[in-house]
Write a protein that holds these residues in place. Sequence first.
Motif: not given
Length: 587
Positions: A14-24
């Motif tokens: 969940s953290f990776v998905v949210l972090f990836g979304l945040f980075i994009v």
Amino acid sequence: MSKNKRVLVQSAVSFVVLFGLFIVINCFSTYRSFYNVYIPKLKEDSGRIKDYSRKFLEAYPSLTWLMDYWQENYSNLDVSRSSLHDTAKYASLPRELIANRKSITSEQAQALSPEHQRLFAEFCYREILSRLDELKDNMQMHSLYIVRPLKDKDAFVFYFRDSDEKIERVLFLGSTLPFTMSKHPMIQEMYSTGKEPQEFEFVRVKDYYEDGSGRAEDILYDYEPLLADGKILGHISAAFFETDVKRAIFYEVVAIESVNVVCFVLLGVLLLFIMYRQVLEPLSRVQHNIRDYAENKDSASVIRELQKIKSRNEIGRLADDMSSLAAELDHYTEEIAKLSAEKAKLDSELSLAASIQQDALPNDFSGITGFQLFTFLKPAKEVGGDLYDFFMLDDDHIVLAVGDVSGKGISAALLMMRVKTLLKDAALLTHASPLEIINNVNAMLCEDNDAMMFITLWFGIMTISTGEIVYVNAGHEYPLIKDSSGIFTVERSGHSRPLAINPNAKFSEGRLTLKHGDTVFVYTDGVPEATNENNEQFGLERLAEYLNEKPEDSPKELTNSLLERLNNFVGEAPQFDDITILCVKYS
């Protein structure tokens, strides 16, 4: 995989998905912000390039004469870049002319000899060319050029140098470029007003390389007029590839986001570690101890282990609450065990009381002659307040009684036994009439009746030889009588108030004379008031209807048939009240 590891992995995903979304999202936002900042900055840099070029050119007072001369005589000038540093050919020029070249006016240049004019124009162009090449090499731009629009839709090139990572393109003095003023509204306005445009002009062009390949590019053009002697001599243009601009912004965004990625990864690892240490691990211990308590019921061990959890958060408070709960559960378990033992003892005593109560009721119909008799009693609880009784006073008289004590349970059962005893004692000892017996019993029941309980009672004495029944109905249900008509009807005569209410109450007697085949059906209110799942009562009319289906049956057959109908009517609904029946058929 354990539950904690699964939760940890799910949290990490969940953290990776949210972090990836945040980075994009952040990359896009940062890119747009940088682009909006970079373009004005690029405009400032372009302005400095143009200003430098313009000021350097306008430093020659003879610029008007020079540009006209270059345009008219470019074929006679030696201005190749390979001979820029060959100064020997200018030895014939007067030293004063070269030293004061930036103070020579157009009129003074026009007054020179043709040979000196050519050498002077060539020397100045070489100096300007060298300085512009140096400027182009030191500044990051796609192209730099100075042109003058011509009337035949072309532009005369004074300086043009264009380069990217694959080609270096140079146009020499005298070259022309395709140019249509109407297609460039910014340049058209600049020549009309003499003012520099405030924004870039975006133009899509296609460059072709030596291998025949090419690419279409969006180029940002920036223009500035070249002024001298109050007129526009041409214009300077600095051009930039938009892809170069975007690439430069991209590299800056990547550099910034790389730092963000590293920081967020470290932060994520730290958060996951804290979550594991502060939440998952203590929670796992709480779960383990709960399961252990559920299996072993060892509260002391569970409390001891839970108290080792020192987390100062909700998990720690949960552990404290579970410790308290385990201790309370132990206490409740002990209390429940005590209550269960007491209930078992009470159930046993109630069962014994029910047995005693049933044993106290007569159920031996043998030896009865001259009539048929059947009785039935079913309490709603273990013991009840309904009663029936029959006993012989002598060879020709039998006492019949059906009663209902108010309330249910033990108190009603105790009063029921007292009533039964008082009635039997009064009848056997006095041989009095039913009215006298009821008056005496009522007076005794009213004494010490603090609970204000009362009894409805149908009490009669039948003379077997004649079939006459003398009875008192003390507030009881109306009996049903089948006489010579062959139909059960309700007997409503001789009805008085219940017992144990008023010691001075007046009761009345009723009389029936039974003939061969006549039947008396006496019951308690548990029969007509039996209720089904739809909250509908059985009722007196339905009772009479069922009895009249087979009025000639024996008392036992009538009673059992009625009870079957009653059970079908009630269905799964619980029994509402005690049910008692006494049925006599005179023969």
